[in-house]
Scaffold this motif. Structure first.
Motif, short mmCIF file in Angstrom:
data_model
loop_
_atom_site.label_atom_id
_atom_site.label_comp_id
_atom_site.label_asym_id
_atom_site.label_seq_id
_atom_site.Cartn_x
_atom_site.Cartn_y
_atom_site.Cartn_z
N PRO A 140 1.10 -1.03 0.02
CA PRO A 140 -0.62 -0.04 -0.30
C PRO A 140 0.75 1.35 0.07
O PRO A 140 2.33 1.05 0.60
CB PRO A 140 -0.87 0.44 1.63
CG PRO A 140 0.13 -1.36 1.42
CD PRO A 140 0.42 -1.67 1.46
N TYR A 142 0.55 5.86 -0.11
CA TYR A 142 -0.10 6.53 0.43
C TYR A 142 1.29 7.55 0.05
O TYR A 142 1.56 8.45 0.61
CB TYR A 142 -0.40 6.53 1.29
CG TYR A 142 -1.29 7.90 1.99
CD1 TYR A 142 -2.51 8.27 1.56
CD2 TYR A 142 -0.64 8.75 2.68
CE1 TYR A 142 -2.89 9.36 1.52
CE2 TYR A 142 -1.61 10.50 2.79
CZ TYR A 142 -3.19 10.55 3.14
OH TYR A 142 -3.71 11.59 3.01
N LEU A 174 -0.82 -0.97 -4.44
CA LEU A 174 -1.78 0.05 -3.39
C LEU A 174 -1.77 1.18 -3.62
O LEU A 174 -2.11 1.36 -2.61
CB LEU A 174 -2.43 -1.11 -2.71
CG LEU A 174 -2.50 -2.74 -3.37
CD1 LEU A 174 -3.52 -3.53 -2.93
CD2 LEU A 174 -3.25 -2.87 -4.74
N ASP A 176 -3.14 4.39 -2.41
CA ASP A 176 -4.65 5.45 -1.62
C ASP A 176 -4.30 7.13 -2.26
O ASP A 176 -4.16 8.47 -1.31
CB ASP A 176 -4.49 5.14 -0.13
CG ASP A 176 -5.48 4.20 -0.51
OD1 ASP A 176 -6.25 3.32 -1.29
OD2 ASP A 176 -5.99 4.14 0.70
N ARG A 208 -6.97 3.80 -6.11
CA ARG A 208 -8.52 4.87 -5.29
C ARG A 208 -8.20 5.34 -5.04
O ARG A 208 -8.06 6.61 -5.39
CB ARG A 208 -8.94 3.75 -4.36
CG ARG A 208 -8.17 2.15 -3.74
CD ARG A 208 -9.16 1.72 -2.47
NE ARG A 208 -8.78 2.40 -0.90
CZ ARG A 208 -8.74 2.00 0.11
NH1 ARG A 208 -10.38 2.12 -0.37
NH2 ARG A 208 -8.37 2.76 0.98
N ASN A 211 -9.58 6.83 -0.63
CA ASN A 211 -8.81 6.74 0.28
C ASN A 211 -9.76 5.87 1.72
O ASN A 211 -9.30 5.84 2.98
CB ASN A 211 -7.77 6.55 0.76
CG ASN A 211 -8.35 8.61 0.93
OD1 ASN A 211 -8.98 8.54 0.99
ND2 ASN A 211 -7.01 8.38 1.97
N LYS A 215 -5.25 2.52 5.28
CA LYS A 215 -4.45 0.98 4.87
C LYS A 215 -5.33 0.15 4.79
O LYS A 215 -5.60 -0.65 4.30
CB LYS A 215 -3.25 1.54 5.62
CG LYS A 215 -2.56 -0.03 5.61
CD LYS A 215 -1.18 0.36 6.39
CE LYS A 215 -0.73 -1.03 5.89
NZ LYS A 215 1.44 -1.09 6.62
N ASN A 218 -7.54 -0.13 1.68
CA ASN A 218 -6.90 -0.69 0.78
C ASN A 218 -6.40 -1.70 0.54
O ASN A 218 -6.60 -2.95 -0.63
CB ASN A 218 -5.08 0.42 1.32
CG ASN A 218 -4.95 0.24 -0.37
OD1 ASN A 218 -5.05 -0.23 -1.51
ND2 ASN A 218 -3.45 0.96 -0.17
#
Length: 724
Positions: A140, A142, A174, A176, A208, A211, A215, A218
């Motif tokens: 994940p 960000y 992944l 966010d 995405r 978000n 997390k 996610n």
């Protein structure tokens, strides 16, 4: 055909593989917290493997209780001279709570020391003959620097491929990310990576639009939509790095243990250069293995999960780790922030084992570069851990899962308890210095109530406390020095011992500053203040001195007041509190020094705070750095999202392909950001107008909306010249 589509339909590279594989959904029901039945717990497939380490647990708890009892008795004898006042009872209670905390860590360290002494702390795992399962490497991200993140993923992917097990692993980034420029940079890095590795590379990317649930949401979204295609998922943080050996060893361990739900590794800190980060890096490498080995031994199969550098059985996660929201409003209600502890507890409740393999070499992470960065990260962790107080009553949890919650809660409550203990000591000293004793009270007593201390016993108890506090570090140092390759790669015994002494001194000076920072976080959260979710700084670098002064001026002022009060009361009090006073008085220069790159590099040149992974840099770290530099040189970082999409038609098409199908808009539902973005794009005469007029939210809306992207693509880059 649409003019933009007509222009780009025949562009080379458009027919690249999809950004994500076909979905393989799996159900992930939300787990109840107030109801549970033993019938909901699965039966182990290999019950013979479920041995509980009762001997080590008895030793740890007995040792902690005996040590705490000794400390409580000695502290009582310190304050009992002339009778115990209410303030002295408070001091005694606070001391016992804090002493119990360090006594448990000491007892756990003893177990870890005997488990490792005479053995290498880390071992490169042997490769299995074959694997029969599929694992998703899930990272994940960000608002991170794309070149660094994608470079690390490429290094891990290629290392697994090189070892011949690539068919069993897929990589997923992944996102966010909320910053539109970073989002577009991620997509460019992904396409560069795909081009570098070839169209058959199983590296995937998903962004995405919202978000939702941060997390935890996610990961949950990935499991629900793609989890059915994988037996396991290996979760990495954005600063994580794992060798192919470590990745394959975790997958093999999962295959060998059908009852394992989570297997956690010990991630060592690497690639750090500022003073504070090097302290953490040295402590992680030298002391970390003994501490981790201790908890691995006595936790057994009832362990915990730290949220990254761990492999999780997808079935266990899907059926047991669906997180509900907590009742009430933040900071204690709503979304569960420190979700990893809770996921581990719920998976263990379901009947799956959760444990650690701390000796696997090749599991790495990074750390914040300065004291202020640690404080900012700790603010969110503090809220998440205090939030666990509402989960202690969850039905069906294993007792050690409740212990993990309590452990996390007290890791932050320890700071205000320590602060209150110091304040009690100052208050007692003030009372004995300036307040006249009341020899004859209304209550009958043979002796007057007069705060007095046994100074000699207090000094002895202080020494015992310091020994118990520092002992786990000494255990780790001994194990480290006894291993020849580590000792030589760490600069030799003399430099290592000097480094350990320096680390203990500097950590002691930083501790009172962190005590006040964490105490402030606790008080703010208890007062109802929730925290946000800000991206962490990963790179080395200093913070502007004005910001440091602003953040630490009250810490320095408290140090001045404490020094003045102590000197007015008794010089012995100043001596007793000298580490705390010194740390607070030096808060501003210490904080500046903590993030100073030159100081950290100077220590490195002297061979101090050196770890073996710097002398013999892991190949994967070198590869990740080179990959990141290549991606950065390709210009994936820092470009304006609108300019990039407007100027690169091939990328424009690829971006549209990666967008999910837009949900049908409900009639009458007006989205203000979309309306404003459409109006501004309609009135814009050039791309420059759009860049100036659109704010960040409106830019994000444009990047998600195919119709608005069409308006953007039609804008000329520059205004026509007057002659035209």
């Amino acid at each position: 055909m649409d003019p933009v589509t007509e222009q780009t339909a025949a562009l080379p590279g458009v027919n690249t593989p999809d950004a994500m594989p076909p979905e393989r959904p799996i159900a992930m029901p939300q787990q109840p917290l107030k109801s549970w039945s033993r019938s909901d717990e699965r039966k182990p497939l290999r019950p013979e493997a479920w041995t509980t380490p009762w001997a080590s647990r008895i030793l740890v708890w007995t040792g902690a209780i005996v040590a705490t009892g000794f400390g409580a008795r000695e502290m009582y004898r310190v304050v009992e001279v002339g009778g115990v006042t209410a303030l002295e009872w408070a001091l005694l209670a606070l001391f016992v709570v804090n002493f119990a905390w360090i006594a448990l860590a000491f007892a756990s360290g003893v177990i870890g020391f005997f488990a490792l002494v005479g053995r290498p702390a880390l071992v490169q795992p042997a490769l299995p003959d074959r694997l029969t399962t599929r694992t998703a490497l899930v990272m994940p991200i960000y608002n991170e620097q794309p070149s660094r993140v994608f470079g690390a993923v490429q290094a891990a992917y290629e290392d697994v491929q090189k070892l011949g097990f690539g068919a069993h692993f897929d990589c997923f980034l992944l996102s966010d990310t909320t910053d539109p420029d970073v989002w577009i940079a991620e997509e460019r890095a992904f396409l560069e990576l795909r081009q570098s590795l070839g169209p058959d590379a199983r590296i995937y990317y998903r962004h995405r639009a919202k978000n939702h649930r941060r997390k935890a949401g996610n990961i949950e979204d990935f499991v629900k939509r793609w989890g059915g295609g994988y037996d396991h998922m290996l979760v990495l943080d954005a600063d994580s790095l794992m060798t192919g050996h470590a990745v394959i060893a975790l997958a093999a361990a999962m295959e060998a243990d059908p009852d394992a739900g989570i297997i956690q590794t010990l991630p060592l800190v690497i690639n750090r250069n500022t003073l504070f980060a090097r302290l953490q890096q040295f402590a992680s490498r030298v002391y970390g293995p003994v501490i981790a080995s201790g908890i691995a031994v006595w936790y057994g199969r009832d362990g915990n999960y730290w949220g990254h550098n761990a492999i999780i059985r997808t079935e266990a996660f899907a059926e047991g780790a669906g997180l509900p929201d907590l009742p009430g409003k933040p900071p204690f209600g709503g979304l569960i922030l420190s979700h990893d502890f809770v996921e581990a507890a719920l998976i263990r409740r379901k009947g799956w084992a959760v444990y650690m393999l701390p000796r696997i070499e090749g599991s790495y992470e990074e750390s914040p570069p300065s004291l202020i960065d640690v404080g900012q990260r700790d603010r969110r962790w503090c809220q998440g851990n205090l939030q666990h107080s509402g989960l202690l009553g969850t039905r069906g949890l294993h007792p050690l899962s409740r212990h993990h919650f309590l452990n996390g809660i007290f890791s932050y409550l320890a700071s205000p308890f320590w602060m209150f203990m110091l304040l009690c000591g100052i208050a007692l000293a003030l009372q004995s210095k300036f307040i006249r004793p009341e020899y004859f009270t209304d209550e009958f007593s043979l002796f007057p109530a007069w705060p007095r201390f046994d100074a000699e016993r207090a000094l002895t108890l202080f020494g015992v406390t310091m020994v118990i506090l520092i002992a786990p570090k000494v255990f780790g140092l001994i194990v480290y020095l006894l291993h020849g390759p580590s000792r030589r790669a760490g600069g030799g015994a003399i430099r290592i011992v000097i480094s350990a002494i320096l680390e203990i001194i500097l950590s002691s000076l930083f501790a009172p500053i962190m005590m006040l920072v964490q105490s402030g976080s606790v008080f703010q959260i208890l007062a109802g203040g929730a925290t946000g979710w800000n991206p962490q700084r990963r790179d080395d670098g200093s913070i502007p001195f004005a910001d440091i002064v602003r953040r630490h001026k009250w810490h320095t002022a408290l140090g001045v007041v404490t020094l003045g009060a102590g000197a007015a009361i008794a010089p012995s009090l100043v001596a007793w509190m000298s580490p705390t006073i010194a740390g607070l008085l030096l808060a501003i220069p210490l904080s500046w020094l903590s993030g100073h790159l030159g100081t950290g590099l100077a220590l490195k040149r002297l061979g101090l705070m050196l770890i073996p992974e710097e002398t013999h840099v892991p190949e994967i770290a070198t590869a990740a750095k080179a990959n990141g530099q290549r991606l950065a040189a390709a210009g994936v970082d820092g470009a304006d999202a609108l300019v990039t999409l407007h100027d690169d038609q091939r990328f424009f098409v690829e971006h549209e392909r990666m967008l999910p199908v837009a949900p049908r808009r409900q009639k009458g539902a007006i989205e203000p950001d979309r309306v404003m973005a459409a109006a501004k794009l309609s009135e814009a005469e050039t791309l420059g107008d759009a860049i100036v007029w659109l704010n960040q939210k409106e830019r994000t809306v444009v990047l998600h909306d195919r119709a608005l992207l069409g308006l953007l693509a039609r804008l000329p880059k520059d205004a026509p010249s007057p002659a035209e």
